[in-house]
Design a protein around this motif. Structure first.
Motif, PDB file in Angstrom:
ATOM      1  N   ALA A 116      38.151  43.383  49.565  1.00 18.03           N
ATOM      2  CA  ALA A 116      36.863  43.885  50.048  1.00 18.03           C
ATOM      3  C   ALA A 116      35.949  44.117  48.854  1.00 18.03           C
ATOM      4  O   ALA A 116      36.412  44.410  47.752  1.00 18.03           O
ATOM      5  N   VAL A 117      34.649  43.975  49.103  1.00 21.40           N
ATOM      6  CA  VAL A 117      33.633  44.230  48.083  1.00 21.40           C
ATOM      7  C   VAL A 117      32.623  45.189  48.683  1.00 21.40           C
ATOM      8  O   VAL A 117      32.215  45.032  49.836  1.00 21.40           O
ATOM      9  N   GLU A 118      32.215  46.192  47.903  1.00 21.48           N
ATOM     10  CA  GLU A 118      31.190  47.133  48.328  1.00 21.48           C
ATOM     11  C   GLU A 118      30.017  47.011  47.362  1.00 21.48           C
ATOM     12  O   GLU A 118      30.201  47.119  46.146  1.00 21.48           O
ATOM     13  N   TRP A 119      28.822  46.798  47.908  1.00 26.24           N
ATOM     14  CA  TRP A 119      27.619  46.578  47.101  1.00 26.24           C
ATOM     15  C   TRP A 119      26.543  47.556  47.522  1.00 26.24           C
ATOM     16  O   TRP A 119      26.190  47.646  48.693  1.00 26.24           O
ATOM     17  N   ASP A 120      25.987  48.302  46.555  1.00 27.68           N
ATOM     18  CA  ASP A 120      24.953  49.282  46.907  1.00 27.68           C
ATOM     19  C   ASP A 120      23.534  48.728  46.829  1.00 27.68           C
ATOM     20  O   ASP A 120      22.587  49.370  47.261  1.00 27.68           O
ATOM     21  N   GLY A 121      23.371  47.524  46.270  1.00 27.85           N
ATOM     22  CA  GLY A 121      22.048  46.912  46.172  1.00 27.85           C
ATOM     23  C   GLY A 121      21.290  47.279  44.914  1.00 27.85           C
ATOM     24  O   GLY A 121      20.231  46.745  44.643  1.00 27.85           O
ATOM     25  N   PHE A 122      21.825  48.207  44.121  1.00 31.35           N
ATOM     26  CA  PHE A 122      21.137  48.671  42.909  1.00 31.35           C
ATOM     27  C   PHE A 122      21.964  48.460  41.644  1.00 31.35           C
ATOM     28  O   PHE A 122      21.692  49.058  40.615  1.00 31.35           O
ATOM     29  N   GLY A 123      23.008  47.646  41.703  1.00 33.58           N
ATOM     30  CA  GLY A 123      23.785  47.345  40.505  1.00 33.58           C
ATOM     31  C   GLY A 123      25.213  47.817  40.533  1.00 33.58           C
ATOM     32  O   GLY A 123      25.984  47.469  39.653  1.00 33.58           O
ATOM     33  N   THR A 124      25.612  48.633  41.507  1.00 35.37           N
ATOM     34  CA  THR A 124      26.989  49.119  41.551  1.00 35.37           C
ATOM     35  C   THR A 124      27.792  48.244  42.511  1.00 35.37           C
ATOM     36  O   THR A 124      27.491  48.168  43.699  1.00 35.37           O
ATOM     37  N   LEU A 125      28.810  47.605  41.962  1.00 38.14           N
ATOM     38  CA  LEU A 125      29.677  46.697  42.707  1.00 38.14           C
ATOM     39  C   LEU A 125      31.117  47.165  42.546  1.00 38.14           C
ATOM     40  O   LEU A 125      31.575  47.391  41.422  1.00 38.14           O
ATOM     41  N   ARG A 126      31.791  47.334  43.687  1.00 39.01           N
ATOM     42  CA  ARG A 126      33.197  47.743  43.653  1.00 39.01           C
ATOM     43  C   ARG A 126      34.029  46.745  44.444  1.00 39.01           C
ATOM     44  O   ARG A 126      33.542  46.163  45.411  1.00 39.01           O
ATOM     45  N   ILE A 127      35.286  46.579  44.022  1.00 41.02           N
ATOM     46  CA  ILE A 127      36.198  45.646  44.674  1.00 41.02           C
ATOM     47  C   ILE A 127      37.499  46.373  44.993  1.00 41.02           C
ATOM     48  O   ILE A 127      37.881  47.311  44.284  1.00 41.02           O
ATOM     49  N   ARG A 128      38.147  45.932  46.063  1.00 46.20           N
ATOM     50  CA  ARG A 128      39.401  46.570  46.497  1.00 46.20           C
ATOM     51  C   ARG A 128      40.351  45.488  47.004  1.00 46.20           C
ATOM     52  O   ARG A 128      40.007  44.733  47.913  1.00 46.20           O
ATOM     53  N   ASP A 129      41.513  45.395  46.401  1.00 42.08           N
ATOM     54  CA  ASP A 129      42.559  44.482  46.861  1.00 42.08           C
ATOM     55  C   ASP A 129      43.155  45.103  48.118  1.00 42.08           C
ATOM     56  O   ASP A 129      43.594  46.248  48.104  1.00 42.08           O
ATOM     57  N   LEU A 130      43.165  44.352  49.230  1.00 40.39           N
ATOM     58  CA  LEU A 130      43.664  44.886  50.497  1.00 40.39           C
ATOM     59  C   LEU A 130      45.188  44.841  50.599  1.00 40.39           C
ATOM     60  O   LEU A 130      45.753  45.258  51.607  1.00 40.39           O
ATOM     61  N   GLY A 131      45.855  44.365  49.555  1.00 36.65           N
ATOM     62  CA  GLY A 131      47.301  44.479  49.453  1.00 36.65           C
ATOM     63  C   GLY A 131      48.118  43.451  50.212  1.00 36.65           C
ATOM     64  O   GLY A 131      49.330  43.579  50.311  1.00 36.65           O
ATOM     65  N   GLU A 132      47.490  42.408  50.732  1.00 32.78           N
ATOM     66  CA  GLU A 132      48.248  41.416  51.491  1.00 32.78           C
ATOM     67  C   GLU A 132      48.538  40.143  50.715  1.00 32.78           C
ATOM     68  O   GLU A 132      49.451  39.412  51.057  1.00 32.78           O
TER      69      GLU A 132
END
Length: 180
Positions: A126-142
């Motif tokens: 999964a990727v989470e984007w705030d639109g202002f430069g902060t990008l986070r990623i999460r391995d869903l473990g599968e």
């Protein structure tokens, strides 16, 4: 302390110098630790913030930088013939990547289907984007793991990454997330 890309700015050299001076003027009295990362050839710079209170840092920058959120484009950056069902992540959106059938694991998230590499899991990351430069990623473990640059993303934990970083999934597929 956490690290966050608080803002990015592109403009002429005088505009950049003015914005950089304004950042120093705002952060110094508030004792917010920051670093300016200049990219002269592209006439842009980033403000990296180190703080336990990232909300305080974002609030301090309000009004210094354009507050228009940006979209994020997903680019395939590998020799694997990988197809995406869509390629733009909207500001404030969580995007889930994997092969279909896709079991949505995060409420309100949007699914991005990846076809062409059978080593990619049904629910890969999964990727989470705030639109202002902060990008986070999460391995869903599968899957077999998600690697950003040379760093393995911990399963089921959010990890902040830079836009443009190479994200390797499956055996050979590579993606990039670029601001547009």
């Amino acid at each position: 302390m956490q690290l966050m890309i608080a803002a990015q700015f592109q403009g002429t050299l005088p505009e950049i110098q003015q914005k950089m001076a304004k950042v120093a003027e705002i952060f110094y009295p508030k004792e917010i630790y920051y670093q300016l990362e200049a990219i002269p050839k592209m006439m842009r710079f980033k403000v990296l913030v180190y703080s336990d209170d990232l909300t305080k840092a974002k609030d301090a920058l309000f009004g210094v930088f354009p507050n228009e959120p940006r979209k994020l484009q997903v680019q395939v950056d590998s020799q694997v013939p990988l197809k995406l069902s869509k390629n733009v992540i909207k500001p404030g959106q969580i995007a889930l990547f994997g092969r279909l059938p896709f079991a949505l694991k995060i409420p309100g998230a949007e699914a991005f289907q990846l076809d062409g590499d059978s080593t990619i899991a049904l629910n890969e990351f999964a990727v989470e984007w705030d639109g202002f430069g902060t990008l986070r990623i999460r391995d869903l473990g599968e899957g077999i793991g998600v690697v950003v640059g040379e760093v393995m993303v911990p399963a089921n934990e959010w990890l902040q990454i830079e836009t443009g970083a190479k994200v390797r999934i499956g055996r050979q597929a590579t993606l990039r997330f670029v601001e547009i």
